[in-house]
Motif scaffolding. Structure first.
Motif, PDB file in Angstrom:
ATOM      1  N   MET A  55       0.834  -1.194   0.000  1.00  0.00           N
ATOM      2  CA  MET A  55       0.000   0.000   0.000  1.00  0.00           C
ATOM      3  C   MET A  55       0.876   1.254   0.000  1.00  0.00           C
ATOM      4  O   MET A  55       0.556   2.248  -0.657  1.00  0.00           O
ATOM      5  CB  MET A  55      -0.906  -0.010   1.226  1.00  0.00           C
ATOM      6  CG  MET A  55      -2.059   0.980   1.183  1.00  0.00           C
ATOM      7  SD  MET A  55      -3.294   0.554  -0.054  1.00  0.00           S
ATOM      8  CE  MET A  55      -3.036   1.879  -1.215  1.00  0.00           C
ATOM      9  N   THR A  56       1.990   1.195   0.705  1.00  0.00           N
ATOM     10  CA  THR A  56       2.897   2.341   0.753  1.00  0.00           C
ATOM     11  C   THR A  56       3.563   2.573  -0.594  1.00  0.00           C
ATOM     12  O   THR A  56       3.720   3.723  -1.033  1.00  0.00           O
ATOM     13  CB  THR A  56       3.961   2.145   1.840  1.00  0.00           C
ATOM     14  OG1 THR A  56       3.318   1.912   3.106  1.00  0.00           O
ATOM     15  CG2 THR A  56       4.849   3.365   1.970  1.00  0.00           C
ATOM     16  N   THR A  57       3.951   1.492  -1.288  1.00  0.00           N
ATOM     17  CA  THR A  57       4.586   1.661  -2.603  1.00  0.00           C
ATOM     18  C   THR A  57       3.612   2.280  -3.604  1.00  0.00           C
ATOM     19  O   THR A  57       4.002   3.094  -4.439  1.00  0.00           O
ATOM     20  CB  THR A  57       5.116   0.328  -3.160  1.00  0.00           C
ATOM     21  OG1 THR A  57       4.032  -0.605  -3.318  1.00  0.00           O
ATOM     22  CG2 THR A  57       6.174  -0.271  -2.253  1.00  0.00           C
ATOM     23  N   ILE A  58       2.334   1.905  -3.504  1.00  0.00           N
ATOM     24  CA  ILE A  58       1.326   2.516  -4.384  1.00  0.00           C
ATOM     25  C   ILE A  58       1.190   3.998  -4.072  1.00  0.00           C
ATOM     26  O   ILE A  58       1.173   4.848  -4.963  1.00  0.00           O
ATOM     27  CB  ILE A  58      -0.028   1.801  -4.213  1.00  0.00           C
ATOM     28  CG1 ILE A  58       0.050   0.372  -4.755  1.00  0.00           C
ATOM     29  CG2 ILE A  58      -1.140   2.577  -4.932  1.00  0.00           C
ATOM     30  CD1 ILE A  58      -1.162  -0.465  -4.420  1.00  0.00           C
ATOM     31  N   TRP A  59       1.090   4.323  -2.785  1.00  0.00           N
ATOM     32  CA  TRP A  59       0.891   5.714  -2.373  1.00  0.00           C
ATOM     33  C   TRP A  59       2.061   6.593  -2.788  1.00  0.00           C
ATOM     34  O   TRP A  59       1.889   7.743  -3.173  1.00  0.00           O
ATOM     35  CB  TRP A  59       0.674   5.765  -0.866  1.00  0.00           C
ATOM     36  CG  TRP A  59       0.467   7.146  -0.323  1.00  0.00           C
ATOM     37  CD1 TRP A  59       1.227   7.797   0.604  1.00  0.00           C
ATOM     38  CD2 TRP A  59      -0.584   8.070  -0.673  1.00  0.00           C
ATOM     39  NE1 TRP A  59       0.728   9.049   0.849  1.00  0.00           N
ATOM     40  CE2 TRP A  59      -0.382   9.239   0.078  1.00  0.00           C
ATOM     41  CE3 TRP A  59      -1.660   8.004  -1.546  1.00  0.00           C
ATOM     42  CZ2 TRP A  59      -1.222  10.350  -0.025  1.00  0.00           C
ATOM     43  CZ3 TRP A  59      -2.494   9.110  -1.647  1.00  0.00           C
ATOM     44  CH2 TRP A  59      -2.277  10.257  -0.880  1.00  0.00           C
ATOM     45  N   MET A  60       3.275   6.035  -2.734  1.00  0.00           N
ATOM     46  CA  MET A  60       4.463   6.818  -3.075  1.00  0.00           C
ATOM     47  C   MET A  60       4.779   6.800  -4.567  1.00  0.00           C
ATOM     48  O   MET A  60       5.791   7.347  -5.004  1.00  0.00           O
ATOM     49  CB  MET A  60       5.675   6.303  -2.280  1.00  0.00           C
ATOM     50  CG  MET A  60       5.565   6.509  -0.775  1.00  0.00           C
ATOM     51  SD  MET A  60       5.203   8.220  -0.306  1.00  0.00           S
ATOM     52  CE  MET A  60       6.639   9.083  -0.953  1.00  0.00           C
ATOM     53  N   GLY A  61       3.910   6.171  -5.369  1.00  0.00           N
ATOM     54  CA  GLY A  61       4.111   6.169  -6.809  1.00  0.00           C
ATOM     55  C   GLY A  61       5.146   5.174  -7.289  1.00  0.00           C
ATOM     56  O   GLY A  61       5.566   5.225  -8.451  1.00  0.00           O
ATOM     57  N   LEU A  62       5.560   4.240  -6.426  1.00  0.00           N
ATOM     58  CA  LEU A  62       6.558   3.244  -6.805  1.00  0.00           C
ATOM     59  C   LEU A  62       5.917   2.017  -7.437  1.00  0.00           C
ATOM     60  O   LEU A  62       6.600   1.176  -8.023  1.00  0.00           O
ATOM     61  CB  LEU A  62       7.366   2.819  -5.569  1.00  0.00           C
ATOM     62  CG  LEU A  62       8.081   3.951  -4.828  1.00  0.00           C
ATOM     63  CD1 LEU A  62       8.683   3.445  -3.528  1.00  0.00           C
ATOM     64  CD2 LEU A  62       9.160   4.561  -5.719  1.00  0.00           C
ATOM     65  N   SER A  63       4.613   1.890  -7.311  1.00  0.00           N
ATOM     66  CA  SER A  63       3.874   0.794  -7.922  1.00  0.00           C
ATOM     67  C   SER A  63       2.458   1.293  -8.194  1.00  0.00           C
ATOM     68  O   SER A  63       2.141   2.455  -7.924  1.00  0.00           O
ATOM     69  CB  SER A  63       3.858  -0.429  -7.003  1.00  0.00           C
ATOM     70  OG  SER A  63       3.232  -1.537  -7.644  1.00  0.00           O
ATOM     71  N   ARG A  64       1.608   0.415  -8.731  1.00  0.00           N
ATOM     72  CA  ARG A  64       0.221   0.769  -9.014  1.00  0.00           C
ATOM     73  C   ARG A  64      -0.700  -0.321  -8.491  1.00  0.00           C
ATOM     74  O   ARG A  64      -0.270  -1.449  -8.243  1.00  0.00           O
ATOM     75  CB  ARG A  64       0.011   0.985 -10.514  1.00  0.00           C
ATOM     76  CG  ARG A  64       0.769   2.198 -11.054  1.00  0.00           C
ATOM     77  CD  ARG A  64       0.474   2.467 -12.518  1.00  0.00           C
ATOM     78  NE  ARG A  64      -0.919   2.838 -12.769  1.00  0.00           N
ATOM     79  CZ  ARG A  64      -1.407   4.055 -12.599  1.00  0.00           C
ATOM     80  NH1 ARG A  64      -0.633   5.038 -12.156  1.00  0.00           N
ATOM     81  NH2 ARG A  64      -2.672   4.312 -12.858  1.00  0.00           N
ATOM     82  N   VAL A  65      -1.963   0.035  -8.322  1.00  0.00           N
ATOM     83  CA  VAL A  65      -2.938  -0.902  -7.771  1.00  0.00           C
ATOM     84  C   VAL A  65      -2.973  -2.181  -8.590  1.00  0.00           C
ATOM     85  O   VAL A  65      -2.896  -3.291  -8.048  1.00  0.00           O
ATOM     86  CB  VAL A  65      -4.339  -0.254  -7.717  1.00  0.00           C
ATOM     87  CG1 VAL A  65      -5.395  -1.292  -7.351  1.00  0.00           C
ATOM     88  CG2 VAL A  65      -4.357   0.906  -6.723  1.00  0.00           C
TER      89      VAL A  65
END
Length: 233
Positions: free
Chosen positions: A181-191
């Motif tokens: 969830m943190t990687t998604i929020w920080m733009g490092l991954s996507r849902v």
């Protein structure tokens, strides 16, 4: 007489650093620049800061002319002065610098569910959601029970964060690792990428689930990281 704990230099950088570079100070300014004005809400934005130290830093910021205290509704609000508002570009620049240049794997060691959820709550975009009250539960199975479940209740433009079951029907359950969830929020991954990798499950209203990347959005500090050339490459 010079402060013996200060830098003892006339340089404006050193004088600014004496005010702003004490522990937690810039994070408090960050919270207030995001619109937080109440003591308890500030605590939610800096959950590892003790109430006593928070009170001390607020008094220091007021003495420095960066904030003012305003009586409101039987309590006190902390508001930025023009000097405090003038720090916006500095704080934003620090955030972008940290996202671009601090190694992502290092930053992902500092996972904090309360800070993540609080940040998501204040930046959530309700426009892609149905025009009714929506309740979205986030579950982080690997965390201790008291930190495992969080609820966002969206009613029009109002977004509330609960650390306990608010008693409403759940429109969407998001089950994910805190890291994903943190990687998604920080733009490092996507849902979609985290779902495909088996790191996230969505259960509930398919329209809300399908629009998650849109209503969730990104941290205001999410930027594309530059590729750093390797020595000898």
């Amino acid at each position: 007489m010079l402060d013996r704990d200060g830098y003892g230099q006339f340089c404006p950088v050193s004088m600014a650093a004496e005010v702003l570079c004490t522990r937690w100070t810039m994070l408090l300014v960050r919270e207030m620049l995001c619109g937080t004005t109440r003591f308890n809400d500030l605590r939610r934005g800096v959950p590892r800061m003790s109430p006593a130290l928070l009170s001390k830093r607020l008094k220091e910021l007021e003495k420095a002319g960066i904030i003012v205290t305003v009586p409101r509704g039987g309590g006190t609000e902390y508001q930025l002065t023009p000097a405090g508002e003038d720090l916006r570009d500095i704080v934003t620049g620090m955030g972008f610098w940290g996202t671009r240049w601090v190694e992502s794997q290092l930053s992902l060691r500092n996972l904090d569910p309360s800070l993540l959820m609080w940040d998501m709550r204040r930046h959530l975009n309700p426009r892609p959601l149905p025009p009714r009250r929506c309740t979205i539960q986030f579950q982080y199975p690997e965390l201790p029970q008291k930190q495992r479940n969080w609820w966002l209740v969206i009613d029009g433009a109002d977004v509330d964060l609960c650390g306990f079951d608010p008693g409403f029907d759940i429109d969407l359950l998001v089950r994910s690792s805190l890291r994903s969830m943190t990687t998604i929020w920080m733009g490092l991954s996507r849902v979609r990428a985290e779902i495909d990798a088996g790191n996230m499950e969505l259960a509930g209203d398919p329209l809300i689930a399908g629009a998650m990347q849109q209503w969730l959005g990104l941290s205001p500090f999410a930027v594309e990281r530059p590729r750093v050339a390797q020595v000898g490459a």
